[in-house]
Design an enzyme around this catalytic site. Sequence first.
Site, mmCIF file in Angstrom:
data_model
loop_
_atom_site.group_PDB
_atom_site.id
_atom_site.type_symbol
_atom_site.label_atom_id
_atom_site.label_comp_id
_atom_site.label_asym_id
_atom_site.label_seq_id
_atom_site.Cartn_x
_atom_site.Cartn_y
_atom_site.Cartn_z
ATOM 1 N N LYS A 123 16.711 75.731 69.446
ATOM 2 C CA LYS A 123 16.499 77.093 69.977
ATOM 3 C C LYS A 123 15.413 77.071 71.056
ATOM 4 C CE LYS A 123 18.120 79.214 65.720
ATOM 5 N NZ LYS A 123 17.819 79.828 64.421
ATOM 6 N N GLN B 218 12.791 81.359 60.983
ATOM 7 C CA GLN B 218 13.879 80.482 60.552
ATOM 8 C C GLN B 218 14.066 80.571 59.033
ATOM 9 O OE1 GLN B 218 15.869 78.723 62.739
ATOM 10 N NE2 GLN B 218 17.108 78.317 60.921
ATOM 11 N N ASP C 280 17.305 88.232 65.751
ATOM 12 C CA ASP C 280 18.277 87.688 64.794
ATOM 13 C C ASP C 280 19.188 88.791 64.260
ATOM 14 O OD1 ASP C 280 18.362 84.960 64.494
ATOM 15 O OD2 ASP C 280 16.650 84.864 63.127
#
Length: 291
Positions: free
Chosen positions: A52, A96, A119
């Site tokens: 990412k 994460q 997200d």
Amino acid sequence: MQLLDGKIVSQAVKADIKHQAQLLQQAGKKTPHLAAVLVGTNGASETYVASKVKSCAEVGFKSTLIRLEENISETELLSTLEKLNQDDDIDGILVQLPLPRHIREEKVINAILPEKDVDGFHPVNTGRMVQGQPSFIPATPYGIMLMLEHYQIETAGKHAVVIGRSNIVGRPISILLSLNTNPGNCTVTVCHSRTANLKEICLQADIIVAALGKPGFLTADMVKENAVVIDVGITRVADATKRTGFAIKGDVDFEAVAPVCSYITPVPGGVGLMTIAALLKNTLRAVEFKS
Ligand code: NAD
């Protein structure tokens, strides 16, 4: 059978994002800035976060990686997020997953400002998505929609069967496919671990999204001729022939299913690559929403 190639589509999406970021800069707007928070040293999480961060650089975004010890307290993690919420230079925040067991995932997700929640896991974004309002859409389902769009796959009126009902993949993709959008307008059936007659349901599907995390689960006898098959699964399976000691396997028995369908995503090289492209798109949108 045509392969839905995540490499080709993600590169096209990333090229467009890079161009849009340049236009923002030319207009005197800020450079998109993603903050990625990694707790502990889980191998797969390390790999995901590293790619990412690398992808941010590829499209000209800033990124900041915040590494926290495995044993950090929930309170300390929440206060880190609060600082990122307050920091005007940070446009997108991702934590994460999965988190260590002593930290409540729900608390953490809810602590991120919805307008920085790239997200798309915050309930505000979920609610907006369900109502078809502008929102951050979770990256994996968003990536699937971008892929369907790229290949101009006809979805209106089709029967889509989604296997899996998680908050990050199964449930959101089932909602997106049912919205009055293009791609979308599907009649959707959501299947899960308690579904009876899964094979019969799959055989009625024009589109199957397999997102259950069981390698090779979807076999050729479950797929109708010319169906579109989207394989979301990513499971590490021990493989002594690989340098890493494992191979990545999808939820679809690719060799057997591919000859039956019209389109199929490979694993690796399919949905996984689209997920990162979609995250970058959300980060760009975070800046655009501000302006
Ligand atoms: P999850 O474990 O949270 O959910 C799995 C779902 O599958 C559950 O809803 C469960 O009810 C259903 N399920 C389990 N066994 C079943 C069965 N026998 N029949 C029908 N349904 C069954 O998983 P998740 O987080 O949604 O991830 C699913 C898979 O997708 C995993 O392999 C994960 O690694 C992968 N994944 C890939 C990406 C990507 O970028 N490609 C992103 C997220 C997740």
